[in-house]
Design an enzyme around this catalytic site. Structure first.
Site, PDB file in Angstrom:
ATOM      1  N   LYS A 169      52.030   0.323 -28.825  1.00  0.00           N
ATOM      2  CA  LYS A 169      51.034   0.447 -27.752  1.00  0.00           C
ATOM      3  C   LYS A 169      51.180  -0.679 -26.713  1.00  0.00           C
ATOM      4  O   LYS A 169      51.231  -0.433 -25.517  1.00  0.00           O
ATOM      5  CB  LYS A 169      49.625   0.429 -28.371  1.00  0.00           C
ATOM      6  CG  LYS A 169      48.478   0.256 -27.427  1.00  0.00           C
ATOM      7  CD  LYS A 169      48.154   1.499 -26.660  1.00  0.00           C
ATOM      8  CE  LYS A 169      47.063   1.235 -25.630  1.00  0.00           C
ATOM      9  NZ  LYS A 169      46.826   2.379 -24.771  1.00  0.00           N
ATOM     10  N   LYS A 244      43.712  -6.458 -20.419  1.00  0.00           N
ATOM     11  CA  LYS A 244      43.492  -6.707 -21.859  1.00  0.00           C
ATOM     12  C   LYS A 244      44.793  -6.455 -22.634  1.00  0.00           C
ATOM     13  O   LYS A 244      45.207  -7.265 -23.464  1.00  0.00           O
ATOM     14  CB  LYS A 244      42.389  -5.771 -22.372  1.00  0.00           C
ATOM     15  CG  LYS A 244      42.216  -5.808 -23.889  1.00  0.00           C
ATOM     16  CD  LYS A 244      41.373  -4.658 -24.420  1.00  0.00           C
ATOM     17  CE  LYS A 244      41.568  -4.540 -25.932  1.00  0.00           C
ATOM     18  NZ  LYS A 244      40.938  -3.380 -26.519  1.00  0.00           N
TER      19      LYS A 244
HETATM   20  P1  NAD Z   1      33.779   1.254 -24.752  1.00  0.00           P
HETATM   21  O1  NAD Z   1      33.321  -0.138 -24.458  1.00  0.00           O
HETATM   22  O2  NAD Z   1      33.377   2.357 -23.831  1.00  0.00           O
HETATM   23  O3  NAD Z   1      33.295   1.674 -26.229  1.00  0.00           O
HETATM   24  C1  NAD Z   1      33.226   0.805 -27.309  1.00  0.00           C
HETATM   25  C2  NAD Z   1      31.988   1.189 -28.117  1.00  0.00           C
HETATM   26  O4  NAD Z   1      31.957   0.394 -29.302  1.00  0.00           O
HETATM   27  C3  NAD Z   1      30.682   0.934 -27.364  1.00  0.00           C
HETATM   28  O5  NAD Z   1      29.912   2.121 -27.303  1.00  0.00           O
HETATM   29  C4  NAD Z   1      29.980  -0.153 -28.190  1.00  0.00           C
HETATM   30  O6  NAD Z   1      28.580  -0.022 -28.207  1.00  0.00           O
HETATM   31  C5  NAD Z   1      30.581   0.102 -29.558  1.00  0.00           C
HETATM   32  N1  NAD Z   1      30.512  -1.026 -30.471  1.00  0.00           N
HETATM   33  C6  NAD Z   1      30.872  -2.317 -30.258  1.00  0.00           C
HETATM   34  N2  NAD Z   1      30.663  -3.052 -31.368  1.00  0.00           N
HETATM   35  C7  NAD Z   1      30.175  -2.200 -32.311  1.00  0.00           C
HETATM   36  C8  NAD Z   1      29.755  -2.360 -33.644  1.00  0.00           C
HETATM   37  N3  NAD Z   1      29.792  -3.550 -34.255  1.00  0.00           N
HETATM   38  N4  NAD Z   1      29.305  -1.275 -34.296  1.00  0.00           N
HETATM   39  C9  NAD Z   1      29.247  -0.064 -33.695  1.00  0.00           C
HETATM   40  N5  NAD Z   1      29.618   0.144 -32.425  1.00  0.00           N
HETATM   41  C10 NAD Z   1      30.069  -0.921 -31.734  1.00  0.00           C
HETATM   42  O7  NAD Z   1      35.365   1.157 -24.880  1.00  0.00           O
HETATM   43  P2  NAD Z   1      36.421   2.388 -24.780  1.00  0.00           P
HETATM   44  O8  NAD Z   1      36.844   2.543 -23.364  1.00  0.00           O
HETATM   45  O9  NAD Z   1      35.881   3.548 -25.546  1.00  0.00           O
HETATM   46  O10 NAD Z   1      37.657   1.736 -25.558  1.00  0.00           O
HETATM   47  C11 NAD Z   1      37.688   1.642 -26.976  1.00  0.00           C
HETATM   48  C12 NAD Z   1      39.069   1.148 -27.374  1.00  0.00           C
HETATM   49  O11 NAD Z   1      40.059   2.064 -26.885  1.00  0.00           O
HETATM   50  C13 NAD Z   1      39.435  -0.210 -26.804  1.00  0.00           C
HETATM   51  O12 NAD Z   1      40.123  -0.937 -27.779  1.00  0.00           O
HETATM   52  C14 NAD Z   1      40.330   0.138 -25.607  1.00  0.00           C
HETATM   53  O13 NAD Z   1      41.253  -0.891 -25.296  1.00  0.00           O
HETATM   54  C15 NAD Z   1      41.034   1.380 -26.122  1.00  0.00           C
HETATM   55  N6  NAD Z   1      41.538   2.291 -25.083  1.00  0.00           N
HETATM   56  C16 NAD Z   1      40.746   2.621 -24.028  1.00  0.00           C
HETATM   57  C17 NAD Z   1      41.236   3.501 -23.061  1.00  0.00           C
HETATM   58  C18 NAD Z   1      40.385   3.895 -21.863  1.00  0.00           C
HETATM   59  O14 NAD Z   1      40.921   4.506 -20.917  1.00  0.00           O
HETATM   60  N7  NAD Z   1      39.085   3.609 -21.861  1.00  0.00           N
HETATM   61  C19 NAD Z   1      42.526   4.046 -23.179  1.00  0.00           C
HETATM   62  C20 NAD Z   1      43.294   3.714 -24.303  1.00  0.00           C
HETATM   63  C21 NAD Z   1      42.783   2.834 -25.250  1.00  0.00           C
END
Ligand code: NAD
Length: 291
Positions: A169, A244
């Site tokens: 990744k 990130k």
């Molecule tokens: P986001 O911030 O929208 O979602 C993360 C969620 O985790 C939030 O709803 C938050 O409340 C929850 N959370 C945090 N701590 C928690 C805990 N202790 N218990 C329960 N819930 C908890 O982030 P996202 O955009 O959904 O991204 C998630 C992951 O995917 C990240 O690692 C990101 O790098 C990766 N990612 C994101 C994308 C994108 O386009 N958004 C693409 C590929 C990968």
């Protein structure tokens, strides 16, 4: 159909959990956000009021959390404390390779099987169930995780042992960050040399400078397929998330003793871009600062 705990129902996890429910699984969903829980309920998941309670009797645990610290905490406080030892543990978050390996070793010490399975594809792909998963773990763990991942994506690839998914990744996204900047630079220089953006695109997209950043995600509005550039750089893959991933790549390069000068420069440029304090924009919006 299986009972699955899904922890982290944000931009990505919300759509992914919905697709598992759509596939007929009994999805026990938990997030710290009440809004995210309500959306998961509307999408057919069963909202649960704690991560520990969500672990009851599950066959699989899927986590989609912001960073390594969140994953380690949820594993320590809930997964290892309450999930059945037979459950397959699938972390889809993008986190550092070292944490992914540490979590997998801790699982192994408890007699549990874990994979790291980060994704390529953004929020739209999470919703549509068309993500690509790159999976790190043993052959046996991969085989157990694969049916769950297939319900959320269109490609599920076994990258190697634990941490290999995260390695793939961050290498992919380091390459993407560097090629996006190079593509933006080429368009800006072409413009300054009097070439129309469309003309340069027509030539470079069938020449040796061609890349995904040019032909699938062109940073110039009105050129190539529809991209965030056509929507004032809204939507798509946020520049902050690219930063990130570049930071994770730089940390991994340092740990592994790998020379990554282009990745380093890309990280510097995205640090400056994200630090400009403007509202969140797609990572291709970096062309604005190069102009
Ligand atoms: P986001 O911030 O929208 O979602 C993360 C969620 O985790 C939030 O709803 C938050 O409340 C929850 N959370 C945090 N701590 C928690 C805990 N202790 N218990 C329960 N819930 C908890 O982030 P996202 O955009 O959904 O991204 C998630 C992951 O995917 C990240 O690692 C990101 O790098 C990766 N990612 C994101 C994308 C994108 O386009 N958004 C693409 C590929 C990968």
């Amino acid at each position: 159909m299986a009972r699955i705990a899904f922890i982290g129902l944000g931009n990505m996890g919300g759509g992914m959990a919905a697709n598992l429910a759509k596939a007929g699984h009994d999805v026990r969903a938990f997030d710290l956000s009440a809004d995210a829980l309500a959306a998961a309920k509307a999408a057919g998941c069963l909202p649960i009021d704690s991560a520990v309670a969500a672990m009851d009797g599950v066959e699989a645990v899927v986590t989609m959390l912001p960073a390594g610290t969140h994953v380690e905490r949820v594993y320590a406080d809930a997964v290892f404390a309450a999930a059945p030892p037979s459950a397959i543990l699938i972390d889809c978050s993008t986190i550092d390779v070292a944490t992914a390996r540490r979590v997998a070793e801790a699982a192994q010490a408890k007699g549990m099987m874990a994979v790291d399975a980060p994704v390529s594809g953004g929020i739209a792909a999470a919703k549509a169930g068309t993500l690509t998963f790159m999976v790190g773990g043993s052959e046996q763990a991969f085989r157990r995780a694969e049916p769950f991942l297939s319900a959320m994506g269109q490609a599920v690839i076994h990258a190697g042992g634990n941490g290999a998914g995260q390695a793939a990744k961050i290498c992919n996204n380091m390459l993407l960050g560097a090629t996006m900047i190079a593509t933006c630079e080429a368009f800006v220089l072409a413009e300054k040399l009097g070439l129309k953006a469309q003309t340069f695109y027509d030539i470079a997209s069938v020449s040796s400078g061609q890349s995904w950043s040019m032909t699938k995600y062109c940073p110039v509005p009105g050129v190539g397929p529809e991209t965030p550039a056509d929507h004032d750089y809204q939507g798509g893959f946020a520049a902050a998330l690219m930063l990130k991933d570049l930071k994770l790549a730089m940390q991994a390069a340092q740990d592994a003793g790998a020379a990554t000068p282009m990745g380093e420069r890309a990280a510097e440029l995205y640090t400056a871009f994200v630090g400009e304090g403007q509202p969140p924009v797609d990572f291709s919006g970096i062309i604005r600062t190069l102009r």
